[in-house]
Design an enzyme around this catalytic site. Sequence first.
Site, mmCIF file in Angstrom:
data_model
loop_
_atom_site.group_PDB
_atom_site.id
_atom_site.type_symbol
_atom_site.label_atom_id
_atom_site.label_comp_id
_atom_site.label_asym_id
_atom_site.label_seq_id
_atom_site.Cartn_x
_atom_site.Cartn_y
_atom_site.Cartn_z
ATOM 1 N N TYR A 150 52.349 43.974 38.077
ATOM 2 C CA TYR A 150 52.501 42.537 38.356
ATOM 3 C C TYR A 150 53.073 41.675 37.236
ATOM 4 O O TYR A 150 53.443 40.526 37.470
ATOM 5 C CB TYR A 150 51.163 41.962 38.836
ATOM 6 C CG TYR A 150 50.782 42.487 40.203
ATOM 7 C CD1 TYR A 150 51.357 41.966 41.347
ATOM 8 C CD2 TYR A 150 49.905 43.556 40.342
ATOM 9 C CE1 TYR A 150 51.046 42.467 42.606
ATOM 10 C CE2 TYR A 150 49.579 44.063 41.593
ATOM 11 C CZ TYR A 150 50.154 43.510 42.720
ATOM 12 O OH TYR A 150 49.852 44.005 43.963
ATOM 13 N N PHE A 167 38.613 41.643 45.375
ATOM 14 C CA PHE A 167 38.912 41.125 46.718
ATOM 15 C C PHE A 167 40.202 41.714 47.258
ATOM 16 O O PHE A 167 40.961 42.313 46.539
ATOM 17 C CB PHE A 167 38.986 39.588 46.715
ATOM 18 C CG PHE A 167 39.786 38.980 45.598
ATOM 19 C CD1 PHE A 167 41.171 38.889 45.679
ATOM 20 C CD2 PHE A 167 39.174 38.500 44.441
ATOM 21 C CE1 PHE A 167 41.912 38.317 44.641
ATOM 22 C CE2 PHE A 167 39.911 37.918 43.411
ATOM 23 C CZ PHE A 167 41.287 37.840 43.510
#
Length: 405
Positions: free
Chosen positions: A123, A405
């Site tokens: 990322y 999450f």
Amino acid sequence: MSYAVKVCASAAELREAVRPIWHYFGRSTPTDDQFERIGRVLPVERVHGAWEGGRAIGGAAAHPFLLTVPGGRLRAAGVTAVGVLPTHRRRGVLRALMRAQLDDCRRRGESVAYLWATEDRIYGRFGYGIASVSKEIEIARERTAYHASLDPPRVARLVGLEEAEALVAPVYERVAAATPGMFARTAAWWQARVLDDPDWRRAGGGQLQCVVVDLGSGPAAYALYRVNFGTDRGLPTGMIDVLEAMGDSPEATRAIWRYLLDIDWTARVRARILPVDHPLFLLLAEPRRLRFNVRDGLWVRLVDVGPALSARSYAAPDSVVVEVADEFCPWNAGRWRVSDKGAEPTESEAEIGCDVTALGSVFLGGFTWAQLARALRVEERSPGALARADALFRTAIAPWCPEIF
Ligand SMILES: CC(C)(COP(=O)(O)OP(=O)(O)OC[C@H]1O[C@@H](n2cnc3c(N)ncnc32)[C@H](O)[C@@H]1OP(=O)(O)O)[C@@H](O)C(=O)NCCC(=O)NCCS
């Protein structure tokens, strides 16, 4: 054949768009049960698919979170379910999904996106910087004495999962509101994600248990854990697997951990996602016995630098001018004056130069400017600027998100 990235328009499309990540979980599609849970917490319009001939060959989703930052809360995208089928890897599908997702966040006024990365090399190229350190512990139960002795809490109560939310959600909310990196949990999140205990989630471990500690004025701490039972020739080999434990005061935190460390007939206690400054290290007489491991935790991307930096508080009456490079989101590039009043574009000389990833790293208080400079990730252009920036960005506690999450 070429693909097109577009947002999902129906539950059926959502189900299709999460298939690529499910491939990596070892299944070609979520079960009905898993899909039903996803639908309760993930809005259809927050899921992008990369479509080829009616099938999704890639997908990326974002939870609409309310994220705690130093001194406040802001709407942020909790990025999840990112995957590209192995048949289509390294052809720019992820890049196209990231483009669509970050543009969408910006349109929605979400100035921050953040995530847990499956692999740490993915990322950075899209402007995400490492924003917290996550700590894992595993300790032999007989080496868990506190430095100052403490009787186990007499007010711990095991509660059923159906009654747990009303008792533990207020504790979580108090901790979340004060801890950068945590997000506000909705009732749907508690029910579909946290307090739900289907067999496939146990991974061979025990049932989900919930204990609540009351120090005299209502629930002050709780823990969610599994007893992973085991014995060998009459001796316990089992493990207490702590999924989440927190207290709303130092006393409450001390009490809930004493409870967890004192559960009989087990050999070890493990917790996988703790903040780097967790008090257990200083509570224990033998902190070395925690055998703690650290790894990268949250990754933060400032989608819109001005509003994002203006949403947090600062610790000194000062300002510093930072020149930001941002290839993937060029609207952020330029010089920003960051002060205790917020952030605004400026023509003044830059005192610090950095890539937008560095802003992600300092945003929640997980890293200092000086640390980044020692790793040559930021450049001090005016003597003393790093120390002034660190005084400005200083926070009292390390960022923490207790769940992936
Ligand atoms: C990670 C993943 C989504 C990448 O998808 P992809 O479509 O192959 O990625 P892209 O082709 O758009 O790659 C964009 C760039 O990132 C690089 N990259 C992508 N994944 C990478 C990885 N896992 N490790 C190192 N570099 C990676 C590519 O080399 C490319 O570099 P470039 O811009 O210099 O050419 C895909 O490999 C995947 O689904 N992995 C398994 C599931 C997963 O890890 N998901 C992430 C959840 S947080």
